[in-house]
Design a protein around this motif. Structure first.
Motif, PDB file in Angstrom:
ATOM      1  N   ASN A 136       1.112  -0.928   0.080  1.00  0.00           N
ATOM      2  CA  ASN A 136      -0.239   0.057   0.344  1.00  0.00           C
ATOM      3  C   ASN A 136       0.785   1.269  -0.275  1.00  0.00           C
ATOM      4  O   ASN A 136       0.970   2.063   0.603  1.00  0.00           O
ATOM      5  CB  ASN A 136      -0.830   0.369   1.366  1.00  0.00           C
ATOM      6  CG  ASN A 136      -1.972   0.557   1.228  1.00  0.00           C
ATOM      7  OD1 ASN A 136      -2.921   1.303  -0.083  1.00  0.00           O
ATOM      8  ND2 ASN A 136      -2.359   1.855   2.030  1.00  0.00           N
ATOM      9  N   TYR A 163      -2.367  -8.762  -2.810  1.00  0.00           N
ATOM     10  CA  TYR A 163      -3.289  -8.158  -3.165  1.00  0.00           C
ATOM     11  C   TYR A 163      -4.905  -8.857  -3.148  1.00  0.00           C
ATOM     12  O   TYR A 163      -5.932  -7.953  -3.278  1.00  0.00           O
ATOM     13  CB  TYR A 163      -3.819  -6.618  -3.613  1.00  0.00           C
ATOM     14  CG  TYR A 163      -2.797  -5.800  -3.197  1.00  0.00           C
ATOM     15  CD1 TYR A 163      -2.728  -5.315  -2.156  1.00  0.00           C
ATOM     16  CD2 TYR A 163      -1.538  -5.188  -4.074  1.00  0.00           C
ATOM     17  CE1 TYR A 163      -1.393  -4.249  -1.620  1.00  0.00           C
ATOM     18  CE2 TYR A 163      -0.498  -4.044  -4.221  1.00  0.00           C
ATOM     19  CZ  TYR A 163      -0.815  -3.771  -2.710  1.00  0.00           C
ATOM     20  OH  TYR A 163       0.170  -2.688  -2.373  1.00  0.00           O
ATOM     21  N   PHE A 172      -6.925  -2.723   0.725  1.00  0.00           N
ATOM     22  CA  PHE A 172      -6.222  -2.399  -0.157  1.00  0.00           C
ATOM     23  C   PHE A 172      -6.917  -1.693  -1.188  1.00  0.00           C
ATOM     24  O   PHE A 172      -6.722  -0.843  -1.590  1.00  0.00           O
ATOM     25  CB  PHE A 172      -4.957  -2.472  -0.057  1.00  0.00           C
ATOM     26  CG  PHE A 172      -4.415  -2.419   1.232  1.00  0.00           C
ATOM     27  CD1 PHE A 172      -4.216  -1.725   2.355  1.00  0.00           C
ATOM     28  CD2 PHE A 172      -3.025  -3.442   1.612  1.00  0.00           C
ATOM     29  CE1 PHE A 172      -3.345  -2.193   3.373  1.00  0.00           C
ATOM     30  CE2 PHE A 172      -2.375  -3.614   2.390  1.00  0.00           C
ATOM     31  CZ  PHE A 172      -2.817  -2.499   3.463  1.00  0.00           C
ATOM     32  N   HIS A 173      -6.738  -3.029  -1.675  1.00  0.00           N
ATOM     33  CA  HIS A 173      -7.560  -3.342  -3.131  1.00  0.00           C
ATOM     34  C   HIS A 173      -9.273  -2.573  -2.960  1.00  0.00           C
ATOM     35  O   HIS A 173      -9.507  -2.013  -4.784  1.00  0.00           O
ATOM     36  CB  HIS A 173      -7.480  -4.591  -4.034  1.00  0.00           C
ATOM     37  CG  HIS A 173      -8.406  -4.734  -4.680  1.00  0.00           C
ATOM     38  ND1 HIS A 173      -7.962  -4.749  -6.541  1.00  0.00           N
ATOM     39  CD2 HIS A 173      -9.930  -5.079  -6.098  1.00  0.00           C
ATOM     40  CE1 HIS A 173      -8.307  -4.653  -8.073  1.00  0.00           C
ATOM     41  NE2 HIS A 173      -9.932  -4.971  -7.025  1.00  0.00           N
ATOM     42  N   THR A 176      -9.716   1.284  -2.753  1.00  0.00           N
ATOM     43  CA  THR A 176      -8.893   1.818  -3.947  1.00  0.00           C
ATOM     44  C   THR A 176      -9.435   1.784  -5.107  1.00  0.00           C
ATOM     45  O   THR A 176      -9.176   2.256  -6.437  1.00  0.00           O
ATOM     46  CB  THR A 176      -7.063   2.060  -4.502  1.00  0.00           C
ATOM     47  OG1 THR A 176      -7.458   1.019  -4.749  1.00  0.00           O
ATOM     48  CG2 THR A 176      -7.121   2.643  -2.959  1.00  0.00           C
ATOM     49  N   PRO A 180      -3.035  -0.731  -5.584  1.00  0.00           N
ATOM     50  CA  PRO A 180      -1.864  -0.067  -4.827  1.00  0.00           C
ATOM     51  C   PRO A 180      -0.700  -0.234  -4.746  1.00  0.00           C
ATOM     52  O   PRO A 180      -0.123  -1.887  -5.016  1.00  0.00           O
ATOM     53  CB  PRO A 180      -2.453   0.988  -3.491  1.00  0.00           C
ATOM     54  CG  PRO A 180      -2.674  -0.811  -2.468  1.00  0.00           C
ATOM     55  CD  PRO A 180      -4.012  -1.574  -3.965  1.00  0.00           C
ATOM     56  N   CYS A 182       3.154  -1.841  -4.250  1.00  0.00           N
ATOM     57  CA  CYS A 182       3.525  -2.260  -3.422  1.00  0.00           C
ATOM     58  C   CYS A 182       5.111  -2.665  -3.761  1.00  0.00           C
ATOM     59  O   CYS A 182       5.505  -2.485  -5.456  1.00  0.00           O
ATOM     60  CB  CYS A 182       3.580  -3.321  -3.520  1.00  0.00           C
ATOM     61  SG  CYS A 182       3.598  -5.103  -4.000  1.00  0.00           S
ATOM     62  N   CYS A 200       4.792   3.282   2.739  1.00  0.00           N
ATOM     63  CA  CYS A 200       3.792   2.733   2.202  1.00  0.00           C
ATOM     64  C   CYS A 200       3.093   2.149   4.046  1.00  0.00           C
ATOM     65  O   CYS A 200       4.030   2.466   4.680  1.00  0.00           O
ATOM     66  CB  CYS A 200       5.136   1.455   2.280  1.00  0.00           C
ATOM     67  SG  CYS A 200       6.021   1.490   0.545  1.00  0.00           S
ATOM     68  N   THR A 201       2.145   1.389   3.764  1.00  0.00           N
ATOM     69  CA  THR A 201       1.304   1.984   5.371  1.00  0.00           C
ATOM     70  C   THR A 201       2.254   0.178   5.950  1.00  0.00           C
ATOM     71  O   THR A 201       2.120  -0.056   6.855  1.00  0.00           O
ATOM     72  CB  THR A 201      -0.238   2.022   4.774  1.00  0.00           C
ATOM     73  OG1 THR A 201      -0.192   0.644   3.967  1.00  0.00           O
ATOM     74  CG2 THR A 201      -0.675   2.929   4.452  1.00  0.00           C
TER      75      THR A 201
END
Length: 282
Positions: A136, A163, A172-173, A176, A180, A182, A200-201
């Motif tokens: 992410n 993802y 994450f998918h 958004t 995202p 990676c 990056c989270t």
């Protein structure tokens, strides 16, 4: 009539008398008579051997206080936390650790940095077949711009797999409606850049990546494999004489630990001395 004073020997005095008597014996006799190991040889189900030690003064001084043993588990200690040791392979010189706070394919957890000391980075860094997956990431992340050469695909795997295959990372998918950015990268990237700098989270780590071609994320092994080097201190000579390799806790000079109360500089039976200041607690 001669009165003989009553002698009240304390436990400490009794032990000191024993030590004095032992000093008068030949070193070989002392080594044979006191055969107890001064260092723990296991923690739970994991064997503790050189260069590691869980008791101060045992093992190599370069690895001092890197391992901690509680009642049942062994932990690798670094500035970023305590990582449970899964296994130690002394032949291949590998240590597998697991971070309970790390995200995996099945659980998403707040990110944090993986940090080693300078000494740890030099003598026990993550192995080349341990991959850090940065998840992410922002489109402004350094690894997607100026340092995009630090990212790679391993064994023909892509970020999209994480993802779509992993329940934990599908969020994450969904957020958004796309995958995202990676980055699959090595330890050197996270060594020099924190997660905040990387933008990056979350991250996860996968080991044994050389053998994961054609194997999906659900079957990957998550964790960190550390690869260590053994300092050449003449430990073999000590162990062949029946001793345990250790070091002086004040000077960190090598010692051959022959018993809880005696040690030698090189091997048991040679230059043996009674040590009342470091290895014997009265």
């Amino acid at each position: 009539m001669t009165i003989i004073p009553h002698l009240a020997l304390t436990h400490k005095h009794f032990l000191l008398l024993i030590l004095v008597a032992l000093q008068a014996l030949p070193p070989s006799v002392v080594a044979a008579a006191i055969a107890l190991s001064p260092c723990r040889t296991s923690c739970g189900a994991i064997a503790i051997k050189y260069p590691f030690g869980v008791d101060d003064g045992c093992g190599a001084p370069q690895f001092r206080r890197m391992l901690n043993c509680n009642a049942t588990d062994l932990f690798f200690v670094s500035p970023s936390g305590n990582y449970k040791v899964q296994s130690i392979d002394y032949d291949k010189q590998k240590v597998v650790v697991y971070d309970p706070a790390m995200s995996t394919c099945s659980i998403l957890q707040p990110h944090h940095d993986f940090v080693l000391t300078d000494i740890q980075s030099a003598i026990i860094p993550p192995s080349s077949d341990t991959v850090f997956a940065l998840l992410n990431c922002s489109i402004d992340s350094p690894v997607l711009n100026h340092y995009k050469n630090l990212c790679f695909n391993f064994s023909d795997h892509s970020c999209d797999e994480l993802y779509t295959a992993c329940n934990a990372f599908r969020v994450f998918h969904f957020l958004t409606n796309s995958s995202p950015p990676c980055c699959f990268t090595g330890y050197d990237t996270v060594k020099f850049m924190s997660m905040n700098i990387l933008d990056c989270t979350h991250y996860t780590t996968v080991l044994n990546t050389d053998g994961l071609r054609g194997i999906g994320p659900l079957d990957w092994v998550y964790g960190i494999k550390l690869s260590y080097t053994i300092p050449d201190t003449g430990c073999g000579r000590c162990t062949q004489s029946g001793g345990v390799c250790g070091f002086d806790t004040e000077t960190e000079g090598m010692l051959c630990l022959c018993s809880p109360s005696s040690n030698s500089t090189r091997q048991c039976g040679e230059n043996l001395r009674i040590n009342t200041s470091h290895t014997l607690k009265l």
